[in-house]
Enzyme design. Structure first.
Site, PDB file in Angstrom:
ATOM      1  N   SER A 182      -2.646  -1.094   7.459  1.00  0.00           N
ATOM      2  CA  SER A 182      -3.259  -1.309   6.133  1.00  0.00           C
ATOM      3  C   SER A 182      -3.920  -2.677   6.000  1.00  0.00           C
ATOM      4  O   SER A 182      -4.565  -2.958   4.981  1.00  0.00           O
ATOM      5  CB  SER A 182      -2.199  -1.166   5.043  1.00  0.00           C
ATOM      6  OG  SER A 182      -1.689   0.138   5.006  1.00  0.00           O
ATOM      7  N   HIS A 208      12.741  11.269 -11.788  1.00  0.00           N
ATOM      8  CA  HIS A 208      14.086  11.711 -11.416  1.00  0.00           C
ATOM      9  C   HIS A 208      14.868  11.997 -12.694  1.00  0.00           C
ATOM     10  O   HIS A 208      14.812  11.211 -13.647  1.00  0.00           O
ATOM     11  CB  HIS A 208      14.832  10.605 -10.664  1.00  0.00           C
ATOM     12  CG  HIS A 208      14.410  10.434  -9.226  1.00  0.00           C
ATOM     13  ND1 HIS A 208      13.426  11.174  -8.621  1.00  0.00           N
ATOM     14  CD2 HIS A 208      14.890   9.592  -8.263  1.00  0.00           C
ATOM     15  CE1 HIS A 208      13.304  10.788  -7.353  1.00  0.00           C
ATOM     16  NE2 HIS A 208      14.173   9.832  -7.117  1.00  0.00           N
ATOM     17  N   CYS A 226      16.676   4.424  -6.697  1.00  0.00           N
ATOM     18  CA  CYS A 226      15.915   4.917  -7.859  1.00  0.00           C
ATOM     19  C   CYS A 226      16.720   5.840  -8.762  1.00  0.00           C
ATOM     20  O   CYS A 226      16.556   5.821  -9.986  1.00  0.00           O
ATOM     21  CB  CYS A 226      14.623   5.602  -7.399  1.00  0.00           C
ATOM     22  SG  CYS A 226      14.821   6.778  -6.053  1.00  0.00           S
ATOM     23  N   THR A 258       0.813  -1.221   0.000  1.00  0.00           N
ATOM     24  CA  THR A 258       0.000   0.000   0.000  1.00  0.00           C
ATOM     25  C   THR A 258       0.850   1.277   0.000  1.00  0.00           C
ATOM     26  O   THR A 258       0.310   2.373   0.023  1.00  0.00           O
ATOM     27  CB  THR A 258      -0.945   0.013   1.221  1.00  0.00           C
ATOM     28  OG1 THR A 258      -0.140  -0.128   2.403  1.00  0.00           O
ATOM     29  CG2 THR A 258      -1.937  -1.136   1.150  1.00  0.00           C
ATOM     30  N   ALA A 260       3.974   3.932  -1.637  1.00  0.00           N
ATOM     31  CA  ALA A 260       4.073   4.622  -2.936  1.00  0.00           C
ATOM     32  C   ALA A 260       4.561   3.670  -4.029  1.00  0.00           C
ATOM     33  O   ALA A 260       4.013   3.638  -5.131  1.00  0.00           O
ATOM     34  CB  ALA A 260       5.019   5.822  -2.819  1.00  0.00           C
ATOM     35  N   ASN A 306      10.780   7.457 -11.269  1.00  0.00           N
ATOM     36  CA  ASN A 306      11.463   6.889 -10.098  1.00  0.00           C
ATOM     37  C   ASN A 306      10.649   5.815  -9.401  1.00  0.00           C
ATOM     38  O   ASN A 306      11.199   5.005  -8.654  1.00  0.00           O
ATOM     39  CB  ASN A 306      11.838   7.997  -9.101  1.00  0.00           C
ATOM     40  CG  ASN A 306      10.679   8.925  -8.791  1.00  0.00           C
ATOM     41  OD1 ASN A 306      10.161   9.595  -9.684  1.00  0.00           O
ATOM     42  ND2 ASN A 306      10.265   8.954  -7.538  1.00  0.00           N
ATOM     43  N   LYS A 331      25.284   6.100  -2.381  1.00  0.00           N
ATOM     44  CA  LYS A 331      24.600   4.958  -3.004  1.00  0.00           C
ATOM     45  C   LYS A 331      24.824   4.965  -4.518  1.00  0.00           C
ATOM     46  O   LYS A 331      25.113   3.929  -5.122  1.00  0.00           O
ATOM     47  CB  LYS A 331      23.083   5.052  -2.747  1.00  0.00           C
ATOM     48  CG  LYS A 331      22.640   4.617  -1.365  1.00  0.00           C
ATOM     49  CD  LYS A 331      21.114   4.807  -1.228  1.00  0.00           C
ATOM     50  CE  LYS A 331      20.658   4.598   0.204  1.00  0.00           C
ATOM     51  NZ  LYS A 331      19.220   4.916   0.370  1.00  0.00           N
ATOM     52  N   SER A 346       8.326  12.340  -4.881  1.00  0.00           N
ATOM     53  CA  SER A 346       7.784  11.007  -4.593  1.00  0.00           C
ATOM     54  C   SER A 346       8.894  10.013  -4.251  1.00  0.00           C
ATOM     55  O   SER A 346       8.601   8.931  -3.740  1.00  0.00           O
ATOM     56  CB  SER A 346       6.947  10.489  -5.759  1.00  0.00           C
ATOM     57  OG  SER A 346       7.735  10.332  -6.915  1.00  0.00           O
ATOM     58  N   ARG A 390      21.830  -4.116  -0.521  1.00  0.00           N
ATOM     59  CA  ARG A 390      22.410  -3.811  -1.832  1.00  0.00           C
ATOM     60  C   ARG A 390      23.909  -3.986  -1.942  1.00  0.00           C
ATOM     61  O   ARG A 390      24.413  -4.443  -2.965  1.00  0.00           O
ATOM     62  CB  ARG A 390      22.110  -2.348  -2.193  1.00  0.00           C
ATOM     63  CG  ARG A 390      20.728  -2.121  -2.685  1.00  0.00           C
ATOM     64  CD  ARG A 390      20.525  -0.632  -2.925  1.00  0.00           C
ATOM     65  NE  ARG A 390      19.110  -0.348  -3.068  1.00  0.00           N
ATOM     66  CZ  ARG A 390      18.560   0.816  -2.770  1.00  0.00           C
ATOM     67  NH1 ARG A 390      19.305   1.810  -2.310  1.00  0.00           N
ATOM     68  NH2 ARG A 390      17.265   0.988  -2.920  1.00  0.00           N
TER      69      ARG A 390
END
Lengths: 352, 352
Positions: free
Chosen positions: B42, B257, B131, B13, B15, B330, B228, B161, B101
């Site tokens: 949620s 982006h 992103c 739920t 973004a 993004n 990153k 966002s 990562r």
């Protein structure tokens, strides 16, 4: 000179001319008469300057009679035609257009960097650099003196007022259309549809967008704005072999140009010494404490004189490179303030 | 496998999770059951996915029983705790957080670049890149294959966002306060005053501003987001010595982006061959005709799958360098789309 010198402001009612009139009211007064000049449709308007109501006069050859310094804040073609006429009438011209900047016999003056060049003006013309160049170069020059600059890689975040009042009006209208209950900018085409033909002087909507274009197409995909930054930086710093790559991008900011700078030097750099050099540099304010939320931003730099510089980091993979972020008011240091400073240097030099 | 595999979406739920559910409805269907999982507040909500109304379930160890692939779109600490639990229950995890990562035994997969790495997953976990890295790297990899990449200098223009729905809500509220009859952004402090404490997840107002900061302070002035991009680019491209300098800047864009890229290669480059390489590259759309107003912009890239690339220029002062501009959604390629692609690779690989 017995009496105070006369200043003419050509383009007094434009975006930059208006800021110049404001500035003249707040700076140390070196001028006797101030003569405001503009295009036909503004003639007869009154503008407040130094507490006086001044009436805007017409652009005629006679308007320059008795003028010591004439500042031009007008489009290239107007400067190209009228600056030599003002010189013929006896004025020293300080031109903020792109008409003369790259001519060999016209100095490109940034008072914090190369003030002595005001004396060498064989054509009677001194040029003011592009607003993005000016914002950035004031912070780069002290680092060049410290480490010897070799290369600049730049990405700009340029405000809409760089395209004049028409740019500000366009963004204002666009914001009115995208602000509201609906969230625009999350579906393809919704911002274009809302903005419609309210593009103003830009090739695409600025509201909720960034537009990687400023100026006109020069050559090989480069924009005029990007080439100006390269050529003017080389000329101002006296570095004809400086490597420069710039990408110019317009952003939805009213006033305040920002530049992300990657600067490569001839020797190893150190972030703390770089900060120290900038802390002591004229025309620069150091704002570099990200943990405390302090970095240069347009909403803080607007309306102020210096270039705000921060985010100073030594490149992780290159001990000779610094990354930093600079923001300055494109209408003040980027334009009106620098021309006012040059004009003051001219009369100071003359009165010696 | 006889029956179609089961997919779990953790953080369904949020973004990114919301965009993933949208994407699953439009992509070639490779999944049997789709199980939506979210945090306690949620649970019980219904979400439309592939035309079905799915009820969101709770995040429990049992939720992963029978799951083939579990996609995690949740904060780092939630992934760090729950991904190993999902693996224990038999799922392959595709994690979109930063938790895994940079671990040596967790591949960082971009299907257009290193698809084979989905097979090497000793911990059962595959990671999705940041992103901003993803948006940019899809366009850089084809150029690396052509010329051999040596160095990247990057400046980002990141949408709100990227900070989740809270970021979008904050910009929306701020725009409501600055749009109107008055022109804000032309005097110091006027935007700060209008925005007040409606900063949302950002350290400063985004409306009519750019904020040169994203993430947290890591070291020597570098932000987590900037580090990153450096570390993930090296890992994805398999170039442990790649020189990378990035400056990350948040801009008032809802989604999309953008990155201004200066890329230095091992050999001389040519803009037309670079365009040709990008024209034929998977996941990339070439938009490079500035005279016709065609360049990559967030308002066009939002809601689309590819990275939009344009403004391709050979550096004037370095025949081995290219300057270009990349924009991507993004929430899609930068997040949900790439995780969906990785999940699909996992099951395709298994069904061979």
């Amino acid at each position: 000179m017995a009496s105070l010198p006369t200043l003419a402001v050509v383009g007094a009612t434009g975006a930059v001319g208006t800021v110049l009139c404001d500035l003249l009211s707040s700076r140390r007064n070196v001028w006797g008469e101030i003569r405001l000049i503009a295009s036909a449709r503004s003639v007869g308007r009154t503008v407040r300057c130094r507490g006086e109501e001044l009436t805007v006069g017409a652009l005629t050859p006679e308007a320059f009679d008795g003028v010591d310094v004439a500042v031009f804040d007008v489009p290239d073609e107007v400067s190209a035609h009228w600056a030599p006429i003002a010189v013929d009438r006896g004025a020293v011209v300080v031109d903020n257009s792109g008409a003369f900047r790259m001519e060999r016999d016209v100095p490109l003056v940034v008072p914090e960097i190369n003030p002595d060049q005001v004396r060498h003006r064989p054509r009677g013309i001194l040029a003011n650099a592009n607003c993005t160049t000016l914002t950035m170069i004031v912070a780069i020059a002290p680092l060049h003196r410290e480490y010897g600059l070799r290369e600049l890689v730049l990405a700009s975040y340029q405000a809409v007022s760089g395209a004049g009042q028409a740019g500000v009006d366009a963004l204002q209208r666009q914001l009115g259309k995208v602000a509201g209950d609906r969230v625009l900018g999350s579906r393809p085409g919704d911002v274009r549809q809302a903005v419609g033909d309210e593009l103003g002087p830009f090739p695409a909507p600025l509201a909720l967008n960034v537009v990687p274009w400023a100026g006109s197409l020069v050559d090989q995909g480069w924009s005029s704005e990007e080439m100006k930054i390269r050529n003017e930086s080389r000329k101002i710093l006296g570095l004809p072999d400086l490597k420069v790559s710039a990408t110019c991008v317009r952003v939805p900011v009213v006033t305040g140009h920002s530049v992300a700078v990657h600067a490569v030097f001839g020797v190893e750099v150190d972030a703390e010494s770089a900060r120290e050099a900038l802390r002591n540099a004229p025309g620069v304010i150091l704002v570099d404490d990200p943990a405390a939320g302090e970095f240069p931003m347009p909403i803080d730099a607007v309306g102020t004189d210096p270039s705000w510089v921060g985010r100073i980091r030594r490149a992780v993979d290159d001990p000779r490179a610094l990354d930093l972020f600079v923001t300055g008011d494109n209408l003040r240091k980027g334009a009106a303030l620098n021309t006012a400073q040059i004009a003051e240097l001219v009369v100071r030099d003359r009165s010696r």
